[in-house]
Design a protein around this motif. Structure first.
Motif, PDB file in Angstrom:
ATOM      1  N   ALA A   1       0.842  -1.215   0.000  1.00 18.11           N
ATOM      2  CA  ALA A   1       0.000   0.000   0.000  1.00 18.11           C
ATOM      3  C   ALA A   1       0.869   1.254   0.000  1.00 18.11           C
ATOM      4  CB  ALA A   1      -0.937  -0.015   1.205  1.00 18.11           C
ATOM      5  N   ARG A   2       1.899   1.274   0.817  1.00 20.25           N
ATOM      6  CA  ARG A   2       2.780   2.453   0.847  1.00 20.25           C
ATOM      7  C   ARG A   2       3.469   2.648  -0.507  1.00 20.25           C
ATOM      8  NH1 ARG A   2       4.375   4.719   6.181  1.00 20.25           N
ATOM      9  NH2 ARG A   2       6.210   5.504   5.111  1.00 20.25           N
ATOM     10  N   SER A   3       3.835   1.534  -1.160  1.00 17.42           N
ATOM     11  CA  SER A   3       4.489   1.665  -2.470  1.00 17.42           C
ATOM     12  C   SER A   3       3.532   2.258  -3.506  1.00 17.42           C
ATOM     13  CB  SER A   3       5.022   0.308  -2.943  1.00 17.42           C
ATOM     14  OG  SER A   3       3.962  -0.508  -3.393  1.00 17.42           O
ATOM     15  N   LEU A   4       2.216   2.093  -3.257  1.00 17.14           N
ATOM     16  CA  LEU A   4       1.223   2.685  -4.161  1.00 17.14           C
ATOM     17  C   LEU A   4       0.868   4.113  -3.761  1.00 17.14           C
ATOM     18  CD1 LEU A   4      -1.230  -0.364  -4.533  1.00 17.14           C
ATOM     19  CD2 LEU A   4       0.321   0.547  -6.277  1.00 17.14           C
ATOM     20  N   GLY A   5       1.463   4.584  -2.658  1.00 14.73           N
ATOM     21  CA  GLY A   5       1.216   5.965  -2.251  1.00 14.73           C
ATOM     22  C   GLY A   5       0.132   6.142  -1.212  1.00 14.73           C
ATOM     23  N   TRP A   6      -0.243   5.044  -0.547  1.00 17.03           N
ATOM     24  CA  TRP A   6      -1.280   5.131   0.480  1.00 17.03           C
ATOM     25  C   TRP A   6      -0.658   5.266   1.879  1.00 17.03           C
ATOM     26  CZ3 TRP A   6      -6.610   4.895  -0.273  1.00 17.03           C
ATOM     27  CH2 TRP A   6      -7.053   4.500  -1.531  1.00 17.03           C
ATOM     28  N   SER A   7      -1.246   6.089   2.718  1.00 18.25           N
ATOM     29  CA  SER A   7      -1.039   5.978   4.157  1.00 18.25           C
ATOM     30  C   SER A   7      -1.811   4.752   4.625  1.00 18.25           C
ATOM     31  CB  SER A   7      -1.549   7.227   4.876  1.00 18.25           C
ATOM     32  OG  SER A   7      -0.711   8.331   4.627  1.00 18.25           O
ATOM     33  N   THR A   8      -1.385   4.154   5.729  1.00 20.34           N
ATOM     34  CA  THR A   8      -1.987   2.872   6.108  1.00 20.34           C
ATOM     35  C   THR A   8      -2.491   2.869   7.543  1.00 20.34           C
ATOM     36  OG1 THR A   8       0.105   1.911   6.873  1.00 20.34           O
ATOM     37  CG2 THR A   8      -0.440   1.621   4.532  1.00 20.34           C
ATOM     38  N   PHE A   9      -3.433   1.976   7.787  1.00 18.59           N
ATOM     39  CA  PHE A   9      -3.963   1.718   9.126  1.00 18.59           C
ATOM     40  C   PHE A   9      -4.054   0.212   9.267  1.00 18.59           C
ATOM     41  CE2 PHE A   9      -7.169   1.037  12.345  1.00 18.59           C
ATOM     42  CZ  PHE A   9      -6.913   2.034  13.274  1.00 18.59           C
ATOM     43  N   ARG A  10      -3.518  -0.305  10.374  1.00 19.50           N
ATOM     44  CA  ARG A  10      -3.475  -1.761  10.544  1.00 19.50           C
ATOM     45  C   ARG A  10      -3.841  -2.142  11.975  1.00 19.50           C
ATOM     46  NH1 ARG A  10       0.280  -5.778  12.020  1.00 19.50           N
ATOM     47  NH2 ARG A  10       1.680  -4.121  12.739  1.00 19.50           N
ATOM     48  N   VAL A  11      -4.701  -3.151  12.101  1.00 19.27           N
ATOM     49  CA  VAL A  11      -4.987  -3.747  13.398  1.00 19.27           C
ATOM     50  C   VAL A  11      -4.056  -4.943  13.553  1.00 19.27           C
ATOM     51  CG1 VAL A  11      -6.730  -4.827  14.857  1.00 19.27           C
ATOM     52  CG2 VAL A  11      -7.401  -3.053  13.229  1.00 19.27           C
ATOM     53  N   GLY A  12      -3.307  -4.982  14.642  1.00 22.70           N
ATOM     54  CA  GLY A  12      -2.379  -6.091  14.848  1.00 22.70           C
ATOM     55  C   GLY A  12      -1.767  -6.001  16.227  1.00 22.70           C
ATOM     56  N   SER A  13      -1.231  -7.099  16.705  1.00 21.78           N
ATOM     57  CA  SER A  13      -0.739  -7.115  18.080  1.00 21.78           C
ATOM     58  C   SER A  13       0.607  -6.401  18.234  1.00 21.78           C
ATOM     59  CB  SER A  13      -0.645  -8.554  18.592  1.00 21.78           C
ATOM     60  OG  SER A  13      -0.022  -9.366  17.642  1.00 21.78           O
ATOM     61  N   GLU A  14       1.406  -6.324  17.153  1.00 18.44           N
ATOM     62  CA  GLU A  14       2.733  -5.689  17.239  1.00 18.44           C
ATOM     63  C   GLU A  14       2.849  -4.599  16.182  1.00 18.44           C
ATOM     64  OE1 GLU A  14       5.374  -6.531  19.224  1.00 18.44           O
ATOM     65  OE2 GLU A  14       4.277  -8.126  20.281  1.00 18.44           O
TER      66      GLU A  14
END
Ligand code: SF4
Length: 231
Positions: free
Chosen positions: A170-183
């Motif tokens: 996603a970042r390589s496509l130019g998106w800022s990201t949001f992720r749910v994850g434990s780490e």
């Protein structure tokens, strides 16, 4: 019925399958995580939000989001409880309680959360840009970030990613990201609400790619967290 929130709002847009409603104009949302933001809901028209999940029609508003579960409500890891606010708003819409939005004035100086339920890319992009243009801030997330036709949404929305590998793409496509994850990974900031209770209406980090890329991480939370699986 007391839904614990107010139903005041406007219809922003309708197509054959979906109605898009904004609420929270007169009475502030009591959502402690978001704070006082106008909430934009994307709902299936033909059946209630809970029935849409049971029958798989929620694909009309959620697309391919993995947090839908098995397509019949099983294994659902979405944090939204569709039987609460989405159901109340859908019933109010069916009862004719919302009028079409006549002027963007209603959004002037307000903070807006695009997609309190449902994927915001079903809002016409020109309308979303116009709303963001008069609002004093916004947040939004999409799981449809891979679609070539939706790349212009990068300026408004975060890509909801489900793994570090997706974050990199996603970042390589130019998106800022949001992720749910434990780490968290090294490029991710812990969500301010989780860090110190700052509401989205104050933080406003999740507003797409503006001048640079942001990546936000949050541990599993909400109704679906019991079904959350690390990708
Ligand atoms: S990082 Fe900020 S805007 Fe994004 S979800 Fe957390 S509090 Fe809200």
């Amino acid at each position: 019925m007391d839904w614990g929130f107010t139903l005041n709002g406007f219809i922003l847009h309708e197509d054959r399958d979906r109605v898009i409603i904004a609420t929270g104009f007169e009475t502030p949302s009591d959502n402690r995580k978001t704070g006082d933001m106008i909430q934009v809901w994307i709902l299936v028209k033909s059946v209630s939000p809970t029935e849409a999940i049971r029958t798989g029609l929620d694909r009309l508003i959620c697309g391919s989001c993995v947090h839908r579960g098995d397509g019949h409500g099983g294994g659902r890891s979405c944090y939204v409880n569709a039987g609460q606010a989405p159901l109340g708003i859908w019933r109010a819409w069916r009862a004719g309680r919302y009028a079409p939005l006549r002027s963007l004035e209603a959004f002037a100086g307000r903070k807006v959360r695009f997609g309190a339920y449902g994927d915001p890319t079903w809002i016409p992009l020109s309308l979303a840009l116009a709303i963001a243009g008069v609002a004093s801030g916004h947040t939004g997330y999409t799981h449809q970030w891979r679609k070539p036709s939706l790349q212009a949404w990068r300026s408004l929305l975060m890509a909801s990613v489900d793994s570090i590998a997706e974050l990199v793409i996603a970042r390589s496509l130019g998106w800022s990201t949001f992720r749910v994850g434990s780490e968290a990974s090294v490029v991710e900031n812990l969500c301010a609400s989780d860090r110190d209770g700052t509401p989205c209406a104050v933080c406003l980090l999740c507003a797409g790619a503006r001048g640079g890329l942001e990546s936000v991480h949050i541990p599993p939370h909400g109704k679906g967290s019991a079904h959350f699986l690390e990708a």
